[in-house]
Design an enzyme around this catalytic site. Structure first.
Site, mmCIF file in Angstrom:
data_model
loop_
_atom_site.group_PDB
_atom_site.id
_atom_site.type_symbol
_atom_site.label_atom_id
_atom_site.label_comp_id
_atom_site.label_asym_id
_atom_site.label_seq_id
_atom_site.Cartn_x
_atom_site.Cartn_y
_atom_site.Cartn_z
ATOM 1 N N LYS A 84 0.845 -1.205 0.000
ATOM 2 C CA LYS A 84 0.000 0.000 0.000
ATOM 3 C C LYS A 84 0.874 1.246 0.000
ATOM 4 C CE LYS A 84 -3.879 -2.320 2.199
ATOM 5 N NZ LYS A 84 -4.489 -2.784 3.443
ATOM 6 N N GLN A 141 -5.079 -1.354 9.667
ATOM 7 C CA GLN A 141 -5.004 -2.697 9.087
ATOM 8 C C GLN A 141 -5.650 -3.722 10.025
ATOM 9 O OE1 GLN A 141 -3.583 -3.445 5.949
ATOM 10 N NE2 GLN A 141 -4.491 -5.456 6.323
ATOM 11 N N ASP A 162 -11.390 2.813 3.983
ATOM 12 C CA ASP A 162 -11.797 1.403 3.916
ATOM 13 C C ASP A 162 -13.321 1.277 3.832
ATOM 14 O OD1 ASP A 162 -9.938 -0.596 3.670
ATOM 15 O OD2 ASP A 162 -9.485 -0.723 5.822
#
Ligand code: NDP
Length: 296
Positions: free
Chosen positions: A54, A98, A121
């Protein structure tokens, strides 16, 4: 094999090029650079690889990457304080914590502390509600990537029968909402579904998000259907580690009209959509026009 193989790697590269072009224009015309903060708690090897990828791709697109690596025993109070600091930082337009988090941390609390406008997200309860009611939101990256590939392949999805196998909050449910938003007739299947094979055979669009290696076989696929395989399963074949999807590629590809492979299908689109979401969040934060075709 008769199916067209949808090349997610190439599609994702195209998305990244469009993101990078828009990012360059933002910098040139408005002096604005999108920033993505990624928070990793603990040493999970798979998560470390995801976070590294990422970060690399964020920088390659001309955006700023802020990585926060915390020890596995980080307290909830410290993690919440970091999230609040990132919420308040004007250089940060997207925040990603995460998952999975270590067991002593309340994931729902952490995610719902992220500013919904920075929740790239799309897991914050506000974004879930906005998506569910058809309003502008941050859309979860994996389902967004699937939708982009489906729109590209089919054009309009209106009236198609879609079956999503899996009802998780991060893939199955938002995928179903997106397909409903595009006027598909949507069925969500799960572990208690009766006669899964018959349900799947009714699908013009079949999305597998189960986490069980190769469980969707060719006899469960309607001839000509489009099959999107979200699954990522590590298995051992002939003494070697291998990645396979939730779909048995060989038998499904013999029946389907189009299919995504694993690896090289949905996976690359997930990070590309994270970058697209960060750009979208930045544009919204600055009241600038959003890029076309990179969100719903
Ligand atoms: P979850 O484990 O959260 O959900 C799995 C779903 O599959 C559940 O709803 C479960 O039903 C259902 N299920 C399990 N067994 C069966 C069965 N025998 N028949 C029908 N349904 C079943 O998984 P995720 O949604 O998080 O992930 C799904 C897959 O996608 C995984 O392989 C994951 O690695 C992959 N993934 C890939 C991403 C990418 O970037 N490509 C991103 C995210 C995930 P029930 O609710 O009844 O238990």
């Amino acid at each position: 094999m008769s199916a067209v193989v949808i090349d997610g790697k190439a599609f994702a590269a195209g998305v990244r090029i469009r993101v990078a072009a828009h990012v360059a224009r933002l910098a040139e015309e408005h002096g604005v650079v999108p920033g993505l903060a990624v928070v990793l708690v603990g040493q999970d090897p798979a998560s470390q690889v995801y976070v590294r990828n990422k970060g690399v791709q964020t920088v390659e697109c001309g955006m700023v990457s802020f990585e926060h690596k915390l020890s596995a025993d980080t307290s909830e109070a410290d993690l919440l304080a970091l999230v609040r600091a990132l919420n308040a930082d004007p250089k940060v337009h997207g925040i990603l914590v995460q998952l999975p988090l270590p067991g002593h941390l309340n994931s729902d609390l952490i995610i719902n502390t992220i500013d919904p406008a920075k929740d790239v997200d799309g897991f914050h309860i506000s974004n879930v509600g906005l998506l569910g009611t058809g309003q502008k939101s941050m859309v979860p990256c994996t389902p967004l990537g699937c939708l982009m590939m489906l729109r590209d392949h089919h054009g309009s999805l209106a009236g198609l029968n879609a079956v999503v196998v899996g009802r998780s909050n991060i893939v199955g449910k938002p995928m179903a909402q997106l397909l409903l938003g595009d006027s598909c007739t949507v069925t969500i299947a799960h572990s208690r579904t009766k006669d899964l094979a018959a349900v799947c055979r009714g699908a013009d669009i079949l999305v597998a998000a189960v986490g069980r290696a190769e469980m969707i076989t060719g006899d469960m696929v309607k001839p000509g259907a489009t099959v999107i395989d979200v699954g990522i399963n590590r298995v051992e074949r002939d003494g070697r580690a291998k990645l396979v999807g939730d779909v048995d590629f060989a038998s499904a590809a013999a029946v389907a009209g189009a299919i995504t492979p694993v690896p090289g299908g949905v996976g690359p689109m997930t990070i590309a959509c994270l970058l697209a979401n960060t750009l979208t969040a930045c544009c919204r934060a600055h009241g600038l026009p959003e890029p076309d075709g990179l969100t719903v």
